[in-house]
Scaffold this motif. Structure first.
Motif, PDB file in Angstrom:
ATOM      1  N   LEU A   1     -47.373   2.408 -38.499  1.00  0.00           N
ATOM      2  CA  LEU A   1     -47.195   3.810 -38.900  1.00  0.00           C
ATOM      3  C   LEU A   1     -45.872   3.997 -39.643  1.00  0.00           C
ATOM      4  O   LEU A   1     -45.819   4.668 -40.680  1.00  0.00           O
TER       5      LEU A   1
ATOM      6  N   TRP B   1     -45.362   7.063 -42.233  1.00  0.00           N
ATOM      7  CA  TRP B   1     -45.851   8.130 -41.353  1.00  0.00           C
ATOM      8  C   TRP B   1     -44.894   8.270 -40.174  1.00  0.00           C
ATOM      9  O   TRP B   1     -45.232   8.015 -39.024  1.00  0.00           O
ATOM     10  N   THR B   2     -43.672   8.689 -40.472  1.00  0.00           N
ATOM     11  CA  THR B   2     -42.621   8.696 -39.451  1.00  0.00           C
ATOM     12  C   THR B   2     -42.888   9.706 -38.334  1.00  0.00           C
ATOM     13  O   THR B   2     -42.567   9.437 -37.180  1.00  0.00           O
ATOM     14  N   ARG B   3     -43.441  10.840 -38.652  1.00  0.00           N
ATOM     15  CA  ARG B   3     -43.739  11.841 -37.615  1.00  0.00           C
ATOM     16  C   ARG B   3     -44.745  11.279 -36.615  1.00  0.00           C
ATOM     17  O   ARG B   3     -44.578  11.402 -35.407  1.00  0.00           O
ATOM     18  N   GLU B   4     -45.779  10.625 -37.123  1.00  0.00           N
ATOM     19  CA  GLU B   4     -46.793  10.035 -36.253  1.00  0.00           C
ATOM     20  C   GLU B   4     -46.214   8.880 -35.438  1.00  0.00           C
ATOM     21  O   GLU B   4     -46.539   8.712 -34.263  1.00  0.00           O
ATOM     22  N   ALA B   5     -45.335   8.093 -36.064  1.00  0.00           N
ATOM     23  CA  ALA B   5     -44.691   6.986 -35.355  1.00  0.00           C
ATOM     24  C   ALA B   5     -43.819   7.515 -34.221  1.00  0.00           C
ATOM     25  O   ALA B   5     -43.803   6.957 -33.119  1.00  0.00           O
ATOM     26  N   LYS B   6     -43.117   8.600 -34.473  1.00  0.00           N
ATOM     27  CA  LYS B   6     -42.273   9.205 -33.441  1.00  0.00           C
ATOM     28  C   LYS B   6     -43.123   9.711 -32.276  1.00  0.00           C
ATOM     29  O   LYS B   6     -42.800   9.476 -31.113  1.00  0.00           O
ATOM     30  N   LYS B   7     -44.209  10.393 -32.594  1.00  0.00           N
ATOM     31  CA  LYS B   7     -45.095  10.899 -31.537  1.00  0.00           C
ATOM     32  C   LYS B   7     -45.696   9.749 -30.727  1.00  0.00           C
ATOM     33  O   LYS B   7     -45.784   9.824 -29.503  1.00  0.00           O
ATOM     34  N   ALA B   8     -46.097   8.698 -31.413  1.00  0.00           N
ATOM     35  CA  ALA B   8     -46.680   7.548 -30.725  1.00  0.00           C
ATOM     36  C   ALA B   8     -45.653   6.875 -29.822  1.00  0.00           C
ATOM     37  O   ALA B   8     -45.968   6.488 -28.692  1.00  0.00           O
TER      38      ALA B   8
END
Length: 53
Positions: A15, A20-27
């Protein structure tokens, strides 16, 4: 246990590589919450759990 953890962090890495940093942070936060809950016997609510939402 390491074999179970590695694929999850590969997803986070992918990610981030895709931008896709926002998705990586959420994950990452969701994984931290999951592992903390698992290691504490499922009774602990963490700050990561609250941030991931």
């Amino acid at each position: 246990m390491q074999q179970q953890i590695r694929p999850h962090f590969s997803i986070v890495y992918t990610l981030a590589e895709l931008g896709w940093t926002r998705e990586a942070k959420k994950a990452t936060m969701a994984l931290a919450s999951f592992y903390m809950r698992s290691m504490s016997g499922g009774t602990r609510s963490s700050r990561y759990e609250k941030r991931a939402k």
